[in-house]
Design an enzyme around this catalytic site. Structure first.
Site, mmCIF file in Angstrom:
data_model
loop_
_atom_site.group_PDB
_atom_site.id
_atom_site.type_symbol
_atom_site.label_atom_id
_atom_site.label_comp_id
_atom_site.label_asym_id
_atom_site.label_seq_id
_atom_site.Cartn_x
_atom_site.Cartn_y
_atom_site.Cartn_z
ATOM 1 N N SER A 139 5.521 1.630 7.459
ATOM 2 C CA SER A 139 5.389 3.094 7.598
ATOM 3 C C SER A 139 6.273 3.548 8.757
ATOM 4 C CB SER A 139 3.924 3.438 7.920
ATOM 5 O OG SER A 139 3.818 4.770 8.390
ATOM 6 N N TYR A 152 -4.031 2.286 12.487
ATOM 7 C CA TYR A 152 -3.034 2.275 11.412
ATOM 8 C C TYR A 152 -1.636 2.040 12.002
ATOM 9 C CZ TYR A 152 -0.422 3.773 7.267
ATOM 10 O OH TYR A 152 0.440 3.826 6.184
HETATM 11 N N1 LIG Z 1 1.033 7.672 1.481
HETATM 12 C C1 LIG Z 1 1.727 7.633 2.604
HETATM 13 O O1 LIG Z 1 2.000 8.683 3.225
HETATM 14 C C2 LIG Z 1 2.251 6.337 3.131
HETATM 15 C C3 LIG Z 1 3.260 6.382 4.100
HETATM 16 C C4 LIG Z 1 3.749 5.189 4.625
HETATM 17 C C5 LIG Z 1 3.232 3.991 4.174
HETATM 18 N N2 LIG Z 1 2.250 3.967 3.234
HETATM 19 C C6 LIG Z 1 1.734 2.673 2.802
HETATM 20 O O2 LIG Z 1 1.919 2.520 1.417
HETATM 21 C C7 LIG Z 1 0.953 1.614 0.911
HETATM 22 C C8 LIG Z 1 0.300 2.207 -0.307
HETATM 23 O O3 LIG Z 1 -0.402 3.384 0.068
HETATM 24 P P1 LIG Z 1 -0.574 4.650 -0.890
HETATM 25 O O4 LIG Z 1 -0.152 5.825 -0.114
HETATM 26 O O5 LIG Z 1 0.043 4.385 -2.202
HETATM 27 O O6 LIG Z 1 -2.171 4.705 -0.966
HETATM 28 P P2 LIG Z 1 -3.197 4.733 -2.178
HETATM 29 O O7 LIG Z 1 -2.755 5.667 -3.232
HETATM 30 O O8 LIG Z 1 -4.511 4.947 -1.534
HETATM 31 O O9 LIG Z 1 -3.110 3.246 -2.759
HETATM 32 C C9 LIG Z 1 -3.555 2.146 -2.023
HETATM 33 C C10 LIG Z 1 -3.544 0.928 -2.913
HETATM 34 O O10 LIG Z 1 -3.960 -0.201 -2.120
HETATM 35 C C11 LIG Z 1 -5.019 -0.849 -2.795
HETATM 36 N N3 LIG Z 1 -5.949 -1.441 -1.844
HETATM 37 C C12 LIG Z 1 -6.472 -0.899 -0.720
HETATM 38 N N4 LIG Z 1 -7.311 -1.757 -0.142
HETATM 39 C C13 LIG Z 1 -7.325 -2.867 -0.907
HETATM 40 C C14 LIG Z 1 -8.022 -4.094 -0.854
HETATM 41 N N5 LIG Z 1 -8.881 -4.391 0.132
HETATM 42 N N6 LIG Z 1 -7.789 -5.008 -1.830
HETATM 43 C C15 LIG Z 1 -6.952 -4.738 -2.842
HETATM 44 N N7 LIG Z 1 -6.268 -3.598 -2.964
HETATM 45 C C16 LIG Z 1 -6.474 -2.665 -2.015
HETATM 46 C C17 LIG Z 1 -5.708 0.232 -3.632
HETATM 47 O O11 LIG Z 1 -6.404 -0.403 -4.698
HETATM 48 P P3 LIG Z 1 -7.691 0.231 -5.437
HETATM 49 O O12 LIG Z 1 -7.442 1.710 -5.524
HETATM 50 O O13 LIG Z 1 -7.671 -0.441 -6.778
HETATM 51 O O14 LIG Z 1 -8.852 -0.106 -4.598
HETATM 52 C C18 LIG Z 1 -4.507 1.046 -4.092
HETATM 53 O O15 LIG Z 1 -3.920 0.463 -5.218
HETATM 54 C C19 LIG Z 1 -0.009 1.337 2.072
HETATM 55 O O16 LIG Z 1 0.330 0.108 2.667
HETATM 56 C C20 LIG Z 1 0.251 2.482 3.023
HETATM 57 O O17 LIG Z 1 -0.042 2.147 4.343
HETATM 58 C C21 LIG Z 1 1.746 5.118 2.695
#
Ligand SMILES: NC(=O)c1ccc[n+]([C@@H]2O[C@H](COP(=O)([O-])OP(=O)(O)OC[C@H]3O[C@@H](n4cnc5c(N)ncnc54)[C@H](OP(=O)(O)O)[C@@H]3O)[C@@H](O)[C@H]2O)c1
Length: 256
Positions: A139, A152
């Site tokens: 991130s 985070y």
């Molecule tokens: N959105 C942003 O602004 C942003 C910015 C920078 C980086 N990121 C990073 O991008 C990545 C994905 O985030 P996202 O924004 O796409 O969020 P999201 O839509 O909430 O998706 C998160 C994913 O991670 C899975 N997950 C979470 N905890 C888990 C666990 N204990 N075991 C297995 N799977 C788990 C969830 O699975 P289930 O739903 O099936 O539980 C879901 O598929 C993360 O690492 C986040 O830190 C996000």
């Protein structure tokens, strides 16, 4: 581009991971998709299959469980015989109201850092065989302090260093390791973190105004960068952390 390549993606049931799954499917990859929510995982799996006519392996697993991490690697290797690319994407944010609790700290670290470290270690024997590669989803907050999300930010700083250490360790044996550092992407992550739809919309509208490119990054944009790093077009790139944030980290272009 990924014909006959086995790509393992954690957190593929939502957001950035789902966008990566679809992008790799479009590029003919064979997919192993991990998530906890089987309904969501199945939906993404079906969309992927429509795109590449290859049935993905769906693994319902919690990345904070060591047994589940073993299962992720073993099931993928048993089904497809190899692993070419590992995308460590599963992650959670820390809710501002509770971010100073030990429970939140432990959960964020277990999901974002420990799982990424251990899954990479467990997949390494397979990656060495294929001379494959890893892409970690970090991130911009790995490098930009945001005190309301301290755990985070800490977790993503650890991911950047993990990326560099692993790249240095595995480089001589032909395995590349990189990170992608997105700015805000409108996914379920914010709502899961307790933010209302209205506040989320308001926050993203504000970010769009202040980002130099006057827009925000989409999951599909992140997926393109992930695919580039995972592909043979990036064979000279390892240990790098790539920001993708529509220029947000540069500052406010309207107040120069
Ligand atoms: N959105 C942003 O602004 C942003 C910015 C920078 C980086 N990121 C990073 O991008 C990545 C994905 O985030 P996202 O924004 O796409 O969020 P999201 O839509 O909430 O998706 C998160 C994913 O991670 C899975 N997950 C979470 N905890 C888990 C666990 N204990 N075991 C297995 N799977 C788990 C969830 O699975 P289930 O739903 O099936 O539980 C879901 O598929 C993360 O690492 C986040 O830190 C996000």
């Amino acid at each position: 581009m990924f014909t006959d390549k086995v790509v393992l993606i954690t957190g593929a049931s939502s957001g950035i991971g789902a966008a990566c799954a679809l992008a790799f499917a479009k590029s003919s990859a064979t997919l192993s998709l991990v998530g906890r929510n089987l309904d969501n995982l199945s939906k993404i799996g079906k969309l992927c299959e429509k795109l590449n006519h290859i049935k993905p392996l769906l693994i319902v697993a919690d990345v904070t469980s060591d047994t589940d991490l073993d299962k992720i690697v073993e099931d993928t290797a048993n089904k497809f015989g190899k692993i070419d690319v590992l995308i460590n994407n599963a992650g959670i944010n820390s809710v501002p109201e509770t971010h100073s609790s030990a429970e939140t700290y432990d959960r964020v670290m277990a999901t974002n850092v420990r799982a990424t470290y251990l899954l990479t270690t467990k997949a390494t024997p397979y990656l060495l065989k294929t001379k494959g590669n890893v892409v970690n989803i970090s991130s911009i907050l790995s490098n930009k302090p945001l005190p309301i999300m301290t755990p985070y930010c800490m977790s993503k700083a650890a991911i950047d260093m993990l990326t560099k250490c692993t790249a240095l360790q595995l480089g001589p044996r032909g395995v590349r390791v990189n990170a992608v550092n997105p700015g805000p992407v409108k996914t379920e992550m914010f709502k899961r973190g307790g933010m209302s739809e209205t506040n989320c919309d308001r926050m993203f509208a504000g970010i769009e105004m202040s980002a130099p490119l006057k827009k925000t990054t989409k999951g599909e944009d992140v997926a393109e960068l992930v695919m580039f790093l995972a592909s043979d077009r990036a064979t000279c790139i390892t240990g790098s952390c790539y920001v993708i944030d529509c220029g947000l980290m540069l500052g406010d272009a309207d107040n120069l």
